[in-house]
Design a protein around this motif. Structure first.
Motif, mmCIF file in Angstrom:
data_model
loop_
_atom_site.group_PDB
_atom_site.id
_atom_site.type_symbol
_atom_site.label_atom_id
_atom_site.label_comp_id
_atom_site.label_asym_id
_atom_site.label_seq_id
_atom_site.Cartn_x
_atom_site.Cartn_y
_atom_site.Cartn_z
ATOM 1 N N PHE A 75 39.887 40.610 36.007
ATOM 2 C CA PHE A 75 38.693 39.778 35.874
ATOM 3 C C PHE A 75 38.157 39.369 37.241
ATOM 4 O O PHE A 75 36.950 39.454 37.503
ATOM 5 C CB PHE A 75 39.033 38.541 35.043
ATOM 6 C CG PHE A 75 37.951 37.490 35.068
ATOM 7 C CD1 PHE A 75 36.757 37.659 34.394
ATOM 8 C CD2 PHE A 75 38.139 36.322 35.796
ATOM 9 C CE1 PHE A 75 35.766 36.689 34.431
ATOM 10 C CE2 PHE A 75 37.164 35.346 35.836
ATOM 11 C CZ PHE A 75 35.974 35.530 35.143
ATOM 12 N N ILE A 76 39.066 38.938 38.135
ATOM 13 C CA ILE A 76 38.641 38.502 39.475
ATOM 14 C C ILE A 76 38.067 39.671 40.269
ATOM 15 O O ILE A 76 37.073 39.529 40.975
ATOM 16 C CB ILE A 76 39.819 37.849 40.224
ATOM 17 C CG1 ILE A 76 40.227 36.559 39.516
ATOM 18 C CG2 ILE A 76 39.459 37.554 41.666
ATOM 19 C CD1 ILE A 76 41.456 35.908 40.075
ATOM 20 N N SER A 77 38.689 40.844 40.141
ATOM 21 C CA SER A 77 38.167 42.025 40.836
ATOM 22 C C SER A 77 36.760 42.354 40.362
ATOM 23 O O SER A 77 35.881 42.685 41.167
ATOM 24 C CB SER A 77 39.090 43.217 40.598
ATOM 25 O OG SER A 77 40.369 42.970 41.120
ATOM 26 N N LYS A 78 36.529 42.241 39.057
ATOM 27 C CA LYS A 78 35.197 42.500 38.514
ATOM 28 C C LYS A 78 34.217 41.442 38.996
ATOM 29 O O LYS A 78 33.056 41.741 39.308
ATOM 30 C CB LYS A 78 35.271 42.486 36.982
ATOM 31 C CG LYS A 78 33.996 42.986 36.310
ATOM 32 C CD LYS A 78 33.762 44.463 36.621
ATOM 33 C CE LYS A 78 32.500 44.990 35.950
ATOM 34 N NZ LYS A 78 32.227 46.401 36.298
ATOM 35 N N LEU A 79 34.704 40.205 39.065
ATOM 36 C CA LEU A 79 33.875 39.101 39.530
ATOM 37 C C LEU A 79 33.386 39.349 40.955
ATOM 38 O O LEU A 79 32.208 39.171 41.280
ATOM 39 C CB LEU A 79 34.709 37.817 39.482
ATOM 40 C CG LEU A 79 33.999 36.474 39.383
ATOM 41 C CD1 LEU A 79 33.100 36.417 38.161
ATOM 42 C CD2 LEU A 79 35.036 35.364 39.317
#
Length: 497
Positions: free
Chosen positions: A383-387
């Motif tokens: 999720f953080i990488s996508k963010l």
């Protein structure tokens, strides 16, 4: 009248020079090898020895015993003549002799052989003050001077010299003295003068001088003149320099961090009432905070309160310059700052309330509990990488804030913790909320609610990516993670822009 210390103890040979070890050996070796340049440029901050070394150089290229001893003898006829102001060493102050007529006079006399010395030396101090026309008149002479001529220019602002001049000289950059170098020289002088100052007192002189040898020696002259005893204490130094005890500085910084305006104004009034210089006090605070901020930055930290105080004091230093009642102006500025800070906090709290309300609305509109997807905490890195991916090119500053935030994902909610109110306000913007929602929808297949909280201790959530196709990819991503976990400098950006 007593001679000031910086003149009395000015070095007369290379061995007495302190703090320019990157310059002196090269100059000495060039003389020993007979490779003296026709023109030199000595540049650097004030009081670091440029003009002094230019005068030493004038003696060194003429000294009859230099080749034997490796330094100036100060005994031969040439050294004696220069020490007694030889007419073959011409010093010019370009600040007051900056016109073309003065330079033409130099140009017209360079062809005359020295009256007595082996080489004629021209020392041009504050060379950056020469006019454009004066530089043009000097160009040809600098490029092809007679064999018996050496030019030495000294300046604090080398960038103001034309490129055509810089290309015709041998340049040496001087530096300010370190604490050890300045204290070493001050200790020699105080001992020679029959005084004793403890190390803490000498450190205060060094800090007040900013590393300038000449300034530190001038301050020492003032301290000795105002001292009634040969044993000079730290308190004597503080009183003579008009500066305050470091303890008062530390207390003031603590008051600011606690936003105690009453204590701040009382502290400033106490300094003023006790014959202290309030502007000097602010300068001390700025020095202490500068050291703290540098140390914090090495640890990847940034104290935004200290940064605010530093910026406030920098502005105050110029604001109070034209006022007699400096204390009133300073107090008003602190009052204005805290009034503004209070408004900012209220505004931020309003934004956070709106975001929480949005979250509640989102939760009420979410599917039935039976249809809610159970989220795995381990998936948070994806999720953080996508963010981060979605924020690039849209809100690039969001990446830095994410890396200094604590992010948790529950069944239907993203919880974000950050120590700074303005960061939460930034993430509350519609553009940032959209990025959070789109990232959640991409990873989890649904949009989630958002909630923000202010927390003091943050351990940034890891952004390690899984890549089973490449066995060594973990190491590569781990290295990248270290680069990405830079401290969020958003407060500094806001202050600058």
């Amino acid at each position: 009248m007593a001679e000031v210390l910086y003149r009395k103890y000015r070095p007369i040979n290379f061995s007495e020079v302190e703090g320019q070890e990157h310059v002196v050996p090269i100059l000495k070796e060039s003389i020993l090898q007979g490779k003296v340049s026709h023109a030199y440029l000595f540049c650097g901050p004030r009081g670091c020895g440029k003009t002094t070394i230019a005068r030493i150089m004038a003696k060194a290229v003429n000294c009859k015993n230099f080749q034997k001893t490796g330094d100036i003898c100060n005994e031969c006829e040439y050294c004696t003549a220069i020490n007694n102001s030889s007419v073959d060493v011409i010093e010019m102050d370009a600040a007051s002799n900056r016109g073309i007529e003065e330079i033409r006079a130099v140009r017209d006399t360079v062809n005359f052989v020295p009256n007595f010395l082996a080489k004629k030396i021209y020392i041009i101090d504050e060379a950056h003050m020469l006019t454009k026309e004066a530089f043009n008149a000097l160009l040809k002479t600098l490029e092809e001077p007679p064999e018996h001529i050496v030019f030495i220019m000294a300046t604090t602002e080398a960038h103001k010299l034309p490129v055509t001049i810089l290309s015709r000289v041998t340049r040496f950059d001087f530096k300010l003295g370190t604490e050890k170098e300045v204290i070493k020289k001050l200790s020699k002088i105080t001992k020679a003068e029959g005084y004793k100052i403890d190390t803490d007192g000498l450190k205060l002189i060094y800090k007040a001088s900013g590393g300038s040898f000449r300034d530190s020696e001038s301050l020492l002259t003032k301290i000795i003149l105002t001292s009634a005893d040969n044993e000079i204490t730290t308190k004597d130094v503080l009183n003579a320099l008009g500066i305050s005890d470091l303890k008062l500085v530390e207390e003031f910084i603590e008051y600011f961090q606690k936003e105690d305006l009453n204590a701040i104004t009382a502290s400033l009034k106490s300094i003023s009432d006790n014959d202290g210089n309030v502007v000097n006090f602010l300068e001390q605070i700025l020095q202490v905070m500068s050291e703290r901020l540098v140390e914090d930055s090495k640890k990847g930290l940034l104290n935004n309160k200290l940064l605010d105080l530093a910026n406030l004091i920098i502005g105050l230093k110029s604001d109070v310059r034209d006022f007699n009642d400096k204390l009133t102006v300073i107090n008003l500025e602190f009052l204005k700052y805290f009034s503004k800070e209070a408004k900012t906090i209220t505004s931020t709290e309003t934004i956070i309330t709106q975001v929480v309300s949005t979250k509640e609305t989102s939760k009420s509109a979410s599917p039935e509990p039976s249809k809610i997807l159970e989220l795995k905490p381990a998936e948070i890195s994806s999720f953080i990488s996508k963010l981060i991916e979605l924020s690039e090119g849209v809100l690039p500053r969001l990446k830095g804030i994410i890396n200094t935030s604590k992010i948790e994902i529950e069944t239907s909610e993203i919880k974000i913790g950050n120590p700074y109110k303005f960061n939460i306000a930034y993430m509350s913007k519609k553009e940032a909320r959209d990025i959070f929602m789109n990232a959640a929808e991409s990873v989890y297949g649904k949009k989630l609610g958002l909630s923000f909280s202010i927390i003091s201790d943050v351990v940034p959530t890891a952004t390690k990516k899984e890549s089973p196709e490449k066995p060594n990819s973990d190491k590569i991503v781990e290295s990248k993670k270290k680069l990405d976990r830079s401290q969020d400098n958003s407060s500094l950006v806001e202050e600058l822009f």
